[in-house]
Each structure stands twice: as C-alpha cells, then as structure tokens.
Design a protein around this motif. Structure first.
Motif, PDB file in Angstrom:
ATOM      1  N   TYR A  23       0.838  -1.067   0.072  1.00 21.58           N
ATOM      2  CA  TYR A  23       0.005  -0.085   0.163  1.00 21.58           C
ATOM      3  C   TYR A  23       1.018   1.007   0.108  1.00 21.58           C
ATOM      4  CZ  TYR A  23       1.058   0.366   5.027  1.00 21.58           C
ATOM      5  OH  TYR A  23       1.665   0.653   6.415  1.00 21.58           O
ATOM      6  N   LYS A  24       0.408   2.378  -0.340  1.00 26.16           N
ATOM      7  CA  LYS A  24       0.986   3.475  -0.266  1.00 26.16           C
ATOM      8  C   LYS A  24       0.075   4.648   0.464  1.00 26.16           C
ATOM      9  CE  LYS A  24      -0.240   4.975  -5.082  1.00 26.16           C
ATOM     10  NZ  LYS A  24       0.229   5.194  -6.340  1.00 26.16           N
ATOM     11  N   VAL A  25       0.427   5.476   0.794  1.00 25.17           N
ATOM     12  CA  VAL A  25      -0.228   6.712   1.714  1.00 25.17           C
ATOM     13  C   VAL A  25      -0.152   7.941   0.725  1.00 25.17           C
ATOM     14  CG1 VAL A  25      -0.371   8.099   3.572  1.00 25.17           C
ATOM     15  CG2 VAL A  25       0.115   5.498   3.895  1.00 25.17           C
ATOM     16  N   GLN A  26      -1.311   8.455   0.475  1.00 30.36           N
ATOM     17  CA  GLN A  26      -1.299   9.834  -0.264  1.00 30.36           C
ATOM     18  C   GLN A  26      -2.170  10.722   0.708  1.00 30.36           C
ATOM     19  OE1 GLN A  26      -2.146  10.043  -4.422  1.00 30.36           O
ATOM     20  NE2 GLN A  26      -0.671   8.578  -4.885  1.00 30.36           N
ATOM     21  N   THR A  27      -2.042  12.104   0.496  1.00 27.50           N
ATOM     22  CA  THR A  27      -2.428  13.112   1.368  1.00 27.50           C
ATOM     23  C   THR A  27      -3.607  14.157   0.608  1.00 27.50           C
ATOM     24  OG1 THR A  27      -0.641  14.410   1.405  1.00 27.50           O
ATOM     25  CG2 THR A  27      -0.754  12.775   2.777  1.00 27.50           C
ATOM     26  N   ILE A  28      -4.400  14.679   1.429  1.00 29.75           N
ATOM     27  CA  ILE A  28      -4.988  15.891   1.229  1.00 29.75           C
ATOM     28  C   ILE A  28      -4.739  16.914   2.032  1.00 29.75           C
ATOM     29  CG2 ILE A  28      -6.866  14.751   0.317  1.00 29.75           C
ATOM     30  CD1 ILE A  28      -8.494  15.215   2.826  1.00 29.75           C
ATOM     31  N   PRO A  29      -4.774  18.325   1.921  1.00 36.21           N
ATOM     32  CA  PRO A  29      -4.345  19.329   2.686  1.00 36.21           C
ATOM     33  C   PRO A  29      -5.237  19.551   4.066  1.00 36.21           C
ATOM     34  CG  PRO A  29      -4.365  19.782   0.558  1.00 36.21           C
ATOM     35  CD  PRO A  29      -5.263  18.863   0.447  1.00 36.21           C
ATOM     36  N   PHE A  30      -4.484  19.526   5.148  1.00 37.29           N
ATOM     37  CA  PHE A  30      -5.355  19.871   6.175  1.00 37.29           C
ATOM     38  C   PHE A  30      -6.129  21.257   6.092  1.00 37.29           C
ATOM     39  CE2 PHE A  30      -5.515  21.911  10.721  1.00 37.29           C
ATOM     40  CZ  PHE A  30      -6.108  21.033  11.359  1.00 37.29           C
ATOM     41  N   ASP A  31      -5.372  21.964   5.645  1.00 38.40           N
ATOM     42  CA  ASP A  31      -6.275  23.483   5.351  1.00 38.40           C
ATOM     43  C   ASP A  31      -7.033  23.323   4.355  1.00 38.40           C
ATOM     44  OD1 ASP A  31      -4.568  24.677   7.069  1.00 38.40           O
ATOM     45  OD2 ASP A  31      -2.867  24.895   5.755  1.00 38.40           O
ATOM     46  N   GLY A  32      -8.443  23.510   4.718  1.00 40.39           N
ATOM     47  CA  GLY A  32      -9.682  23.512   3.845  1.00 40.39           C
ATOM     48  C   GLY A  32     -10.163  21.875   3.872  1.00 40.39           C
ATOM     49  N   ARG A  33      -9.802  21.107   4.844  1.00 40.67           N
ATOM     50  CA  ARG A  33     -10.271  19.763   4.768  1.00 40.67           C
ATOM     51  C   ARG A  33     -11.726  19.539   4.606  1.00 40.67           C
ATOM     52  NH1 ARG A  33      -8.654  21.938   9.480  1.00 40.67           N
ATOM     53  NH2 ARG A  33      -9.603  21.348  11.195  1.00 40.67           N
ATOM     54  N   GLU A  34     -12.388  20.599   5.373  1.00 49.65           N
ATOM     55  CA  GLU A  34     -13.926  20.328   5.498  1.00 49.65           C
ATOM     56  C   GLU A  34     -14.338  20.300   4.032  1.00 49.65           C
ATOM     57  OE1 GLU A  34     -15.861  22.630   8.205  1.00 49.65           O
ATOM     58  OE2 GLU A  34     -14.667  21.828   9.812  1.00 49.65           O
ATOM     59  N   THR A  35     -14.029  20.627   2.881  1.00 45.66           N
ATOM     60  CA  THR A  35     -14.321  20.853   1.696  1.00 45.66           C
ATOM     61  C   THR A  35     -13.442  20.701   0.308  1.00 45.66           C
ATOM     62  OG1 THR A  35     -13.694  23.353   1.627  1.00 45.66           O
ATOM     63  CG2 THR A  35     -15.955  22.869   2.428  1.00 45.66           C
ATOM     64  N   ASN A  36     -12.231  20.224   0.531  1.00 45.20           N
ATOM     65  CA  ASN A  36     -11.386  20.078  -0.475  1.00 45.20           C
ATOM     66  C   ASN A  36     -11.233  18.610  -1.090  1.00 45.20           C
ATOM     67  OD1 ASN A  36      -9.820  18.715   1.514  1.00 45.20           O
ATOM     68  ND2 ASN A  36      -8.213  20.016   1.811  1.00 45.20           N
ATOM     69  N   HIS A  37     -12.012  17.846  -0.387  1.00 44.84           N
ATOM     70  CA  HIS A  37     -12.243  16.526  -1.106  1.00 44.84           C
ATOM     71  C   HIS A  37     -13.462  15.823  -1.313  1.00 44.84           C
ATOM     72  CE1 HIS A  37     -11.467  15.683   3.235  1.00 44.84           C
ATOM     73  NE2 HIS A  37     -11.774  14.764   3.028  1.00 44.84           N
ATOM     74  N   LEU A  38     -14.547  16.519  -1.029  1.00 45.36           N
ATOM     75  CA  LEU A  38     -15.959  16.039  -1.026  1.00 45.36           C
ATOM     76  C   LEU A  38     -16.246  15.022  -2.311  1.00 45.36           C
ATOM     77  CD1 LEU A  38     -17.859  19.487   0.035  1.00 45.36           C
ATOM     78  CD2 LEU A  38     -16.914  17.341   1.639  1.00 45.36           C
TER      79      LEU A  38
END
Length: 211
Positions: free
Chosen positions: A36-51
């Motif tokens: 497996y690998k791990v990828q990320t989304i930004p903490f800043d804006g986390r409530e809407t940046n990956h809906l």
C-alpha cells in the motif's frame, strides 16, 4: 491486484496523532502483508477540499485501482476480504467477524466517541457517562471469557475493536482488566507498532515541511 492507496491528511495537530483513522487501514495492510501507499489531502480546507471522494469531508478513504471507498469500517472490510489473516474463510467465521465489526462501530464507538468529545471539552460528567460505562462493562464481560472476538484467532474485528478501545480516556473508564489486557495484547502486535510509528513519522515530517 492493484496497490492500495490510503488517503489521509497531510498534517494534524499533536492531539490526534496516533488516532487518525487511517491507522486502521495501515494496520490492516501490515497484518495482511498487502502492499500500500499513503497519499494526502491538505489539512487546510479539509472540510471541503475532497468532497468528491469523501462526501463528509473526513479521512481516511481508500483507492484500489478504479474502486474508491470511504468510511474506515468499509475500507477495513475491503482490505480484510483480501486476506485470510483478517477474515476467516468459513461462512460462520466471516459472519461472526462482520458481527463484531459492526458491534465495534455501532455499539461501542457510537457511544464512546461522543462521550470522549464531551469529556475533552470539559464536560467530564456528561449525559453519556452512564451509557458508555454500561456498554464497556458489557464488553468487559465478553472479553473476560474469550481471547478473540470471532472464533479462536485474530480477525479484522479485533483490530477494529482494539482501535476503538485504545483511546486513553476510554481505557480509564472504570476497572476493566480483561479489556485492558486485550488492548495491550493487540497493540503489542508488530503490525500495529509499525502502522502507529509510520503515522507518527508522517505527521512529524509534515511539521518540518510546515516550519
């Protein structure tokens, strides 16, 4: 089989580290020996940046080739179904594992997490205290009579239940020696230790990048 990708936040404050739920998926992959690998989304804006990938704006979510999944329990079960180290091959064992996965999420975590949030917010004697104590006492009775939840060996159900129970405030509720021994035994497993260390290292590296 395509490589699994676990998605989590690129950074979190100190408090949640070691408890962000991507750890459940890391742990499962380590137990199963799945790449497996791990990828990320930004903490800043986390409530809407990956809906588009997680409609509630949470982590983790999982990619497996074209398949996209959210909710840690669903992601865990997808991983478990790829390895008999996490899921028994017999129908009864599978049913009992699934039963206890739902119990961890619905009978224990559904109560313990709201209680925990109220407690750390300064309301230690909140309305959920009696309920969480009752549920944990009921689980203590189960764990005092068996080593594992489903059958006679470690499964995804144990992984999930241990992760729910290992929150320090939950561990401190009343005197529950069987539950405590269970948590200690499960978190002593090499796969958990690696998953935990990797998550901590992930966020510590992010500290340096944000500095």
């Amino acid at each position: 089989m395509s490589e699994l990708t676990i998605w989590t936040l690129d950074w979190v404050p100190q408090g949640p580290r070691g408890f962000v739920r991507d750890l459940r998926l890391r742990w499962a992959c380590e137990e199963a020996g799945l790449p497996y690998k791990v990828q990320t989304i930004p903490f800043d804006g986390r409530e809407t940046n990956h809906l588009t990938r997680q409609p509630f704006g949470q982590v983790p979510f999982l990619s497996d080739g074209e398949l996209q999944l959210f909710e840690s329990g669903a992601c865990l079960m997808h991983i478990a179904q790829q390895s008999d180290k996490l899921m028994p091959v017999d129908a009864v064992g599978q049913a009992h594992t699934l039963q206890w996965v739902f119990a961890a999420l619905n009978s224990i975590e559904m109560v313990s997490v709201p209680w925990w949030f109220l407690t750390i917010s300064g309301n230690s004697d909140n309305e959920l205290t009696g309920w969480v104590d009752k549920r944990l006492a009921q689980l203590e009775d189960v764990l005092s009579k068996r080593e594992w939840l489903a059958g006679d060996r470690f499964t995804a159900a144990d992984l999930l239940m241990a992760d729910v129970l290992r929150i320090p405030q939950v561990r401190a509720v009343s005197n529950r020696p069987a539950s405590e021994a269970y948590v200690v035994r499960l978190t002593s497993r090499p796969a958990f230790k690696k998953a935990y260390a990797d998550q901590i290292a992930h966020f510590e590296l992010a500290d340096k990048e944000r500095a």
